[in-house]
Design a protein around this motif. Structure first.
Motif, PDB file in Angstrom:
ATOM      1  N   ASP A  90      48.478  39.776  36.746  1.00  0.00           N
ATOM      2  CA  ASP A  90      47.103  39.399  37.093  1.00  0.00           C
ATOM      3  C   ASP A  90      46.774  37.968  36.657  1.00  0.00           C
ATOM      4  N   THR A  91      47.684  37.335  35.960  1.00  0.00           N
ATOM      5  CA  THR A  91      47.462  35.957  35.514  1.00  0.00           C
ATOM      6  C   THR A  91      47.310  35.032  36.711  1.00  0.00           C
ATOM      7  N   ALA A  92      46.187  34.314  36.742  1.00  0.00           N
ATOM      8  CA  ALA A  92      45.887  33.438  37.872  1.00  0.00           C
ATOM      9  C   ALA A  92      44.562  32.732  37.613  1.00  0.00           C
ATOM     10  N   VAL A  93      44.259  31.771  38.457  1.00  0.00           N
ATOM     11  CA  VAL A  93      42.908  31.222  38.539  1.00  0.00           C
ATOM     12  C   VAL A  93      42.130  32.110  39.503  1.00  0.00           C
ATOM     13  N   TYR A  94      40.993  32.586  39.041  1.00  0.00           N
ATOM     14  CA  TYR A  94      40.153  33.459  39.857  1.00  0.00           C
ATOM     15  C   TYR A  94      38.988  32.658  40.413  1.00  0.00           C
ATOM     16  N   LEU A  95      38.814  32.772  41.722  1.00  0.00           N
ATOM     17  CA  LEU A  95      37.768  32.015  42.407  1.00  0.00           C
ATOM     18  C   LEU A  95      36.823  32.969  43.138  1.00  0.00           C
ATOM     19  N   CYS A  96      35.556  32.621  43.118  1.00  0.00           N
ATOM     20  CA  CYS A  96      34.621  33.385  43.935  1.00  0.00           C
ATOM     21  C   CYS A  96      34.247  32.559  45.158  1.00  0.00           C
ATOM     22  N   ALA A  97      33.831  33.258  46.193  1.00  0.00           N
ATOM     23  CA  ALA A  97      33.517  32.615  47.459  1.00  0.00           C
ATOM     24  C   ALA A  97      32.366  33.352  48.132  1.00  0.00           C
ATOM     25  N   ALA A  98      31.622  32.620  48.957  1.00  0.00           N
ATOM     26  CA  ALA A  98      30.465  33.179  49.644  1.00  0.00           C
ATOM     27  C   ALA A  98      30.604  33.020  51.152  1.00  0.00           C
ATOM     28  N   ASP A  99      30.259  34.074  51.857  1.00  0.00           N
ATOM     29  CA  ASP A  99      30.288  34.063  53.322  1.00  0.00           C
ATOM     30  C   ASP A  99      28.909  34.460  53.832  1.00  0.00           C
ATOM     31  N   GLY A 100      28.281  33.553  54.576  1.00  0.00           N
ATOM     32  CA  GLY A 100      26.916  33.792  55.045  1.00  0.00           C
ATOM     33  C   GLY A 100      26.831  34.571  56.334  1.00  0.00           C
ATOM     34  N   SER A 101      27.560  35.674  56.400  1.00  0.00           N
ATOM     35  CA  SER A 101      27.504  36.501  57.607  1.00  0.00           C
ATOM     36  C   SER A 101      27.379  37.953  57.179  1.00  0.00           C
ATOM     37  N   LEU A 102      27.354  38.828  58.135  1.00  0.00           N
ATOM     38  CA  LEU A 102      27.274  40.259  57.850  1.00  0.00           C
ATOM     39  C   LEU A 102      28.654  40.900  57.746  1.00  0.00           C
ATOM     40  N   ARG A 103      29.689  40.063  57.836  1.00  0.00           N
ATOM     41  CA  ARG A 103      31.042  40.597  57.727  1.00  0.00           C
ATOM     42  C   ARG A 103      31.363  40.905  56.271  1.00  0.00           C
ATOM     43  N   VAL A 104      32.489  41.538  56.074  1.00  0.00           N
ATOM     44  CA  VAL A 104      33.015  41.767  54.728  1.00  0.00           C
ATOM     45  C   VAL A 104      34.439  41.219  54.745  1.00  0.00           C
ATOM     46  N   PRO A 105      34.577  39.919  54.718  1.00  0.00           N
ATOM     47  CA  PRO A 105      35.878  39.301  54.991  1.00  0.00           C
ATOM     48  C   PRO A 105      36.862  39.402  53.829  1.00  0.00           C
ATOM     49  N   THR A 106      38.124  39.484  54.203  1.00  0.00           N
ATOM     50  CA  THR A 106      39.188  39.519  53.208  1.00  0.00           C
ATOM     51  C   THR A 106      40.102  38.300  53.311  1.00  0.00           C
ATOM     52  N   ARG A 107      39.846  37.450  54.285  1.00  0.00           N
ATOM     53  CA  ARG A 107      40.636  36.227  54.437  1.00  0.00           C
ATOM     54  C   ARG A 107      39.840  35.034  53.928  1.00  0.00           C
ATOM     55  N   GLY A 108      40.508  34.192  53.169  1.00  0.00           N
ATOM     56  CA  GLY A 108      39.840  33.043  52.588  1.00  0.00           C
ATOM     57  C   GLY A 108      39.250  32.111  53.622  1.00  0.00           C
ATOM     58  N   SER A 109      39.873  32.027  54.778  1.00  0.00           N
ATOM     59  CA  SER A 109      39.410  31.111  55.818  1.00  0.00           C
ATOM     60  C   SER A 109      38.037  31.489  56.356  1.00  0.00           C
ATOM     61  N   GLU A 110      37.580  32.696  56.082  1.00  0.00           N
ATOM     62  CA  GLU A 110      36.288  33.155  56.595  1.00  0.00           C
ATOM     63  C   GLU A 110      35.124  32.807  55.672  1.00  0.00           C
ATOM     64  N   TYR A 111      35.422  32.256  54.518  1.00  0.00           N
ATOM     65  CA  TYR A 111      34.378  31.943  53.556  1.00  0.00           C
ATOM     66  C   TYR A 111      33.928  30.493  53.655  1.00  0.00           C
ATOM     67  N   HIS A 112      32.640  30.288  53.417  1.00  0.00           N
ATOM     68  CA  HIS A 112      32.065  28.964  53.564  1.00  0.00           C
ATOM     69  C   HIS A 112      32.023  28.179  52.254  1.00  0.00           C
ATOM     70  N   TYR A 113      31.794  28.869  51.158  1.00  0.00           N
ATOM     71  CA  TYR A 113      31.598  28.195  49.884  1.00  0.00           C
ATOM     72  C   TYR A 113      32.535  28.768  48.834  1.00  0.00           C
TER      73      TYR A 113
END
Length: 124
Positions: A90-113
């Motif tokens: 589990d060692t890693a840099v953990y990042l949070c991301a926000a997606d301004g849609s009604l989706r529940v995305p699992t791909r990083g490319s779908e996130y805006h911030y």
């Protein structure tokens, strides 16, 4: 614009727990799906968990299912990742991301911030 700041990372022994926080500013997170990703050295960014705007829909990667829990407090504009039974993998840099849609995305490319990330290191 949404600014995201992660915190709560650190060094923990195998089997330990950590709770990560992702605080937002600039806009309310209440209408955003929020995701957690991680990236270990030399590896691609990996989806960890996502929660929709209401908190009623969550998804986890198979590698963390049953050990990690994602939650949110829209009043505090904050999303959390409770991590238990941590393993060296589990060692890693953990990042949070926000997606301004009604989706529940699992791909990083779908996130805006994205936030800058917080380091989690699990020692064996």
């Amino acid at each position: 614009q949404v600014q995201l700041v992660e915190s709560g990372g650190g060094l923990v022994q195998t089997g330990g727990s950590l709770r990560l926080s992702c605080a937002a500013s600039g806009r309310t997170l209440s209408m955003y799906s929020m995701g957690w990703f991680r990236q270990a050295p030399g590896k691609e960014r990996e989806f960890v968990a996502v929660i929709n705007w209401s908190g009623r829909s969550v998804h986890y990667s198979d590698s963390v299912k049953g050990r990690f829990s994602i939650s949110r407090d829209n009043a505090k504009n904050t999303v959390y990742l409770q991590m238990s039974s941590l393993e060296p993998e589990d060692t890693a840099v953990y990042l949070c991301a926000a997606d301004g849609s009604l989706r529940v995305p699992t791909r990083g490319s779908e996130y805006h911030y994205w936030g800058q990330g917080t380091q989690v290191t699990v020692s064996s």
